[in-house]
Scaffold this active site. Structure first.
Site, PDB file in Angstrom:
ATOM      1  N   LYS A 199     -38.930  74.288  21.336  1.00 45.06           N
ATOM      2  CA  LYS A 199     -39.807  74.763  22.402  1.00 45.06           C
ATOM      3  C   LYS A 199     -40.584  76.025  21.996  1.00 45.06           C
ATOM      4  O   LYS A 199     -40.299  76.642  20.973  1.00 45.06           O
ATOM      5  CB  LYS A 199     -38.978  74.975  23.675  1.00 45.06           C
ATOM      6  CG  LYS A 199     -38.336  73.672  24.209  1.00 45.06           C
ATOM      7  CD  LYS A 199     -39.366  72.674  24.624  1.00 45.06           C
ATOM      8  CE  LYS A 199     -38.951  71.273  25.015  1.00 45.06           C
ATOM      9  NZ  LYS A 199     -37.668  70.868  25.374  1.00 45.06           N
TER      10      LYS A 199
HETATM   11  C1  LIG Z   1     -36.771  70.000  26.240  1.00 36.45           C
HETATM   12  C2  LIG Z   1     -36.948  69.509  27.629  1.00 36.45           C
HETATM   13  C3  LIG Z   1     -35.945  69.621  28.600  1.00 36.45           C
HETATM   14  C4  LIG Z   1     -34.546  70.000  28.292  1.00 36.45           C
HETATM   15  O1  LIG Z   1     -34.337  71.112  27.610  1.00 36.45           O
HETATM   16  P1  LIG Z   1     -33.023  71.333  26.723  1.00 36.45           P
HETATM   17  O2  LIG Z   1     -33.034  72.811  26.589  1.00 36.45           O
HETATM   18  O3  LIG Z   1     -33.233  70.614  25.431  1.00 36.45           O
HETATM   19  O4  LIG Z   1     -31.851  70.842  27.490  1.00 36.45           O
HETATM   20  C5  LIG Z   1     -36.229  69.253  29.905  1.00 36.45           C
HETATM   21  N1  LIG Z   1     -37.417  68.749  30.243  1.00 36.45           N
HETATM   22  C6  LIG Z   1     -38.402  68.591  29.355  1.00 36.45           C
HETATM   23  C7  LIG Z   1     -39.720  68.052  29.794  1.00 36.45           C
HETATM   24  C8  LIG Z   1     -38.194  68.944  28.010  1.00 36.45           C
HETATM   25  O5  LIG Z   1     -39.169  68.741  27.113  1.00 36.45           O
END
Ligand SMILES: *Cc1c(COP(=O)(O)O)cnc(C)c1O
Length: 385
Positions: free
Chosen positions: A187
């Protein structure tokens, strides 16, 4: 993508401070031993200030952020929660974990929630809407929030992909009652694993804070074991090392987004003479530019674009190939979702299939070399030219 590309001295210094001043890795208590170091608390305060919200709560992941946000709203078995067909599985997993029924809308040319489809998906049992800003482009929040308000349903923004973006000058994640962020390693900013919820309402914040910590109400004048409790909950607490990394990454967020935006603009510029249609952005969007996405004539052309890019060692990201983890039309492994959509997900989202099938996504990274836009242009030109 990109926070991970900048991990370096600042993150290490933050971590070193935790160990140098007592090595207390738990966010609560041990006050006499930690020499004033409260990294998770400081990270929450800094994030809250950056977003201009009422409160912020750090959690273990973005998936946990979705789950805790639903708990704060009191979502219970039998309730319906509406999200969109194009998202990561985590959004729907959070709904299923809450015992609620997941309902997905179609997407529109923003590749996010289609407001007209949302209107059609709302029922008397709908208790929350989770809108997602896929790959950093804002959803049509103005229309979506107006529909939600008319039906009296709260909006949660799954801002996993929108951290640092804005719509009409207001940060993504702060348009709904809560914004759920992910700091996983892919992210825009990362703590390795981690997440955050931002709040507009102190009552929801207090409920979420207790629920993510076994129901602890964290009474400031009591030792932890004497805390009051009004509900049970779970353990989704962030730990100090993640908080430390988060502080360093947050300080880099605006730079990350600015570089991505500049790289994406250069890429769009290089492709502008091709017969393609760029993904729509709502007026007033400040996208995080995680990717440049465009539509071509059909699925076969999209696949040919992907092949041409791979041949010169330039990958696509998510589209057109990676429907598996990001498109509800393929999630036959989620019985609650299959049931909610009449037993056949393949037939549930015709417009989403059509749009995603002819979309091509070009990933933006901070380290993207300056010649990449031209290389992409010539590879794509061989297919589209
Ligand atoms: C990455 C992501 C999540 C979840 O995040 P994690 O930290 O990996 O649990 C939730 N929603 C979306 C749209 C994502 O891209």
């Amino acid at each position: 993508m990109p926070g991970f590309e900048l991990i370096g001295r600042e993150e290490k210094e933050q971590i070193d401070e935790v160990f140098a001043k007592g090595g207390i890795l738990f966010r609560h208590g041990f006050d006499a031993l930690r020499n004033g170091v409260y990294k998770v608390r400081d990270f929450e305060r800094a994030f809250n200030a950056r977003m201009g919200t009422v409160d912020a709560l750090a959690v273990t992941s973005g998936t946990a952020a979705v789950r805790v946000a639903l708990a704060a709203l009191g979502i219970a078995p039998g309730d319906e929660v509406v999200t969109q067909s194009f998202t990561f599985v985590a959004t729907v997993e959070g709904i299923i974990e809450a015992g609620a029924v997941p309902v997905c809308t179609e997407i529109d040319d923003t590749l996010n929630m289609d407001p007209a489809s949302l209107e059609a998906c709302i029922s008397p049992r709908t208790k929350a809407i989770i809108v997602v800003h896929m790959l950093g482009t804002p959803a049509r929040l103005t229309e979506i929030c107006a529909i939600a308000a008319r039906h009296g349903v709260p909006v949660i923004e799954d801002t996993a992909w929108g951290c640092g973006g804005a719509l009409h000058g207001r940060p993504l994640g702060t348009h709904g009652v809560m914004g759920a962020f992910s700091f996983d390693f892919a992210k825009t900013m990362t703590t390795g694993e981690g997440g955050m919820i931002v709040f507009q309402d102190p009552v929801l914040a207090a409920k979420a804070r207790a629920w993510h910590d076994h129901g602890h109400e964290n009474n400031p004048n009591l030792p932890r074991w004497e805390d009051s409790r009004a509900s049970s909950g779970f353990n989704y607490r962030m730990m100090e090392l993640q908080g430390a990394v988060g502080l360093a990454q947050l300080a880099k967020l605006d730079r990350v987004v600015a570089v991505q935006v500049a790289k994406a603009a250069a890429l769009r510029q290089a492709l502008q003479d091709l017969p393609i249609e760029f993904r729509a952005e709502p007026a007033g969007s400040a996208a995080t530019a995680d990717a440049v996405i465009f539509f071509v004539a059909n699925k076969d052309v999209a696949r040919a674009c992907r092949e041409a890019l791979l041949q010169v060692k330039l990958g696509t990201k998510i589209l057109p190939e990676a429907f598996t983890w990001h498109f509800a039309g393929t999630w036959d492994h989620m019985p609650a979702l299959v049931r909610a959509h009449g037993g056949d997900l393949r037939k549930a989202f015709p417009r989403s299939w059509e749009l995603l099938g002819r979309a091509v996504s070009l990933p933006i990274s901070l380290g993207m070399a300056d010649d990449v836009p031209q290389r992409m242009r010539s590879a794509l030109g061989s297919v589209l030219g």
